[in-house]
Design a protein around this motif. Structure first.
Motif, short mmCIF file in Angstrom:
data_model
loop_
_atom_site.label_atom_id
_atom_site.label_comp_id
_atom_site.label_asym_id
_atom_site.label_seq_id
_atom_site.Cartn_x
_atom_site.Cartn_y
_atom_site.Cartn_z
N ASP A 1 0.84 -1.19 0.00
CA ASP A 1 0.00 0.00 0.00
C ASP A 1 0.88 1.25 0.00
O ASP A 1 1.79 1.37 0.81
N ILE A 2 0.62 2.15 -0.92
CA ILE A 2 1.35 3.42 -0.95
C ILE A 2 0.74 4.33 0.10
O ILE A 2 -0.45 4.65 0.06
N GLN A 3 1.56 4.75 1.05
CA GLN A 3 1.09 5.54 2.19
C GLN A 3 1.39 7.03 2.10
O GLN A 3 0.84 7.81 2.86
N SER A 4 2.31 7.41 1.19
CA SER A 4 2.70 8.83 1.16
C SER A 4 3.12 9.23 -0.25
O SER A 4 3.42 8.37 -1.09
N PRO A 5 3.16 10.54 -0.50
CA PRO A 5 3.67 11.01 -1.80
C PRO A 5 5.11 10.55 -2.06
O PRO A 5 5.47 10.28 -3.20
N SER A 6 5.91 10.44 -1.01
CA SER A 6 7.30 9.99 -1.18
C SER A 6 7.34 8.54 -1.68
O SER A 6 8.15 8.20 -2.55
N GLU A 7 6.49 7.68 -1.13
CA GLU A 7 6.44 6.29 -1.59
C GLU A 7 5.96 6.22 -3.04
O GLU A 7 6.53 5.47 -3.84
N ALA A 8 4.97 7.01 -3.39
CA ALA A 8 4.49 7.04 -4.78
C ALA A 8 5.61 7.51 -5.70
O ALA A 8 5.81 6.95 -6.78
N ASN A 9 6.35 8.50 -5.26
CA ASN A 9 7.45 9.04 -6.05
C ASN A 9 8.51 7.97 -6.31
O ASN A 9 9.03 7.85 -7.43
N ILE A 10 8.81 7.17 -5.30
CA ILE A 10 9.82 6.11 -5.45
C ILE A 10 9.37 5.10 -6.51
O ILE A 10 10.15 4.71 -7.38
N PHE A 11 8.12 4.67 -6.46
CA PHE A 11 7.64 3.69 -7.43
C PHE A 11 7.50 4.29 -8.83
O PHE A 11 7.83 3.64 -9.82
N ARG A 12 7.00 5.53 -8.91
CA ARG A 12 6.82 6.14 -10.23
C ARG A 12 8.17 6.36 -10.92
O ARG A 12 8.30 6.11 -12.12
N SER A 13 9.18 6.82 -10.18
CA SER A 13 10.47 7.09 -10.82
C SER A 13 11.33 5.83 -10.88
O SER A 13 11.88 5.51 -11.93
N GLY A 14 11.45 5.12 -9.77
CA GLY A 14 12.34 3.96 -9.71
C GLY A 14 11.89 2.80 -10.55
O GLY A 14 12.70 2.09 -11.15
N SER A 15 10.60 2.59 -10.63
CA SER A 15 10.08 1.49 -11.46
C SER A 15 9.47 2.04 -12.75
O SER A 15 9.83 1.59 -13.84
N GLY A 16 8.59 3.00 -12.63
CA GLY A 16 7.88 3.50 -13.81
C GLY A 16 8.78 4.10 -14.86
O GLY A 16 8.90 3.57 -15.97
N SER A 17 9.44 5.18 -14.54
CA SER A 17 10.26 5.88 -15.53
C SER A 17 11.45 5.04 -15.98
O SER A 17 11.80 5.04 -17.16
N LEU A 18 12.07 4.33 -15.05
CA LEU A 18 13.20 3.49 -15.42
C LEU A 18 12.77 2.39 -16.39
O LEU A 18 13.43 2.13 -17.39
N PHE A 19 11.65 1.74 -16.11
CA PHE A 19 11.17 0.68 -16.99
C PHE A 19 10.80 1.24 -18.37
O PHE A 19 11.09 0.62 -19.40
N VAL A 20 10.16 2.39 -18.41
CA VAL A 20 9.80 2.99 -19.70
C VAL A 20 11.06 3.34 -20.49
O VAL A 20 11.15 3.07 -21.70
N ALA A 21 12.07 3.87 -19.82
CA ALA A 21 13.33 4.20 -20.51
C ALA A 21 13.99 2.94 -21.06
O ALA A 21 14.48 2.93 -22.20
N MET A 22 14.00 1.87 -20.29
CA MET A 22 14.57 0.60 -20.77
C MET A 22 13.77 0.07 -21.95
O MET A 22 14.34 -0.43 -22.92
N ALA A 23 12.46 0.18 -21.88
CA ALA A 23 11.61 -0.29 -22.98
C ALA A 23 11.92 0.45 -24.27
O ALA A 23 11.96 -0.15 -25.35
N ILE A 24 12.15 1.75 -24.17
CA ILE A 24 12.49 2.54 -25.35
C ILE A 24 13.80 2.03 -25.95
O ILE A 24 13.91 1.84 -27.17
N LEU A 25 14.80 1.77 -25.11
CA LEU A 25 16.08 1.26 -25.60
C LEU A 25 15.91 -0.11 -26.25
O LEU A 25 16.45 -0.38 -27.32
#
Length: 144
Positions: free
Chosen positions: A46-70
């Protein structure tokens, strides 16, 4: 089989490995980026805070999208194929290794994460295989 036919088959295999990995990682990355709770709820996280959401959005979301592009770039532009395969091997091996370390350190996770481990290890193996095949036929090497 002529070397030309073999070269075409090897290139198709590279495109299949990179394209399918790129598509799968893009979908997962976009979900983590746009609606991380959809994936995390499955595992009871469960995401409890904006900081936790930020970690998942950037650490998993953006990183995975960048890898997919490559990966997709490597599937459709031979100039980037080898670099994309090396990155795919490194990326998937790293994810699989992290899951194995977690199993040893933390115990067995949700069964779906074991399936994810198998998929990650399979893509690492597929990338290693096509790189090895490429290295055994120097005339097929791409520029990185």
């Amino acid at each position: 089989m002529s070397s030309h036919t073999g070269g075409i088959r090897k290139m198709r295999l590279k495109k299949l490995v990179l394209g399918s990995a790129g598509l799968g990682i893009a979908v997962i990355g976009l979900i983590y980026l746009l609606a991380p709770h959809l994936l995390l709820d499955v595992y009871g996280v469960d995401i409890q805070s904006p900081s936790e959401a930020n970690i998942f959005r950037s650490g998993s979301g953006s990183l995975f999208v960048a890898m997919a592009i490559l990966f997709c770039l490597g599937a459709f532009n031979t100039r980037y194929t080898r670099t994309s395969l090396i990155t795919l091997f490194t990326f998937m091996s790293g994810l699989a290794m992290g899951r194995l370390v977690s199993i040893v350190a933390d115990g067995w996770p949700h069964a779906l994460l074991i399936a994810v481990l198998v998929v990650e290890a399979s893509y690492a193996g597929a990338a290693a295989y096509v790189l090895r095949v490429e290295d055994s036929y120097p005339q097929l090497k791409e520029t990185a």
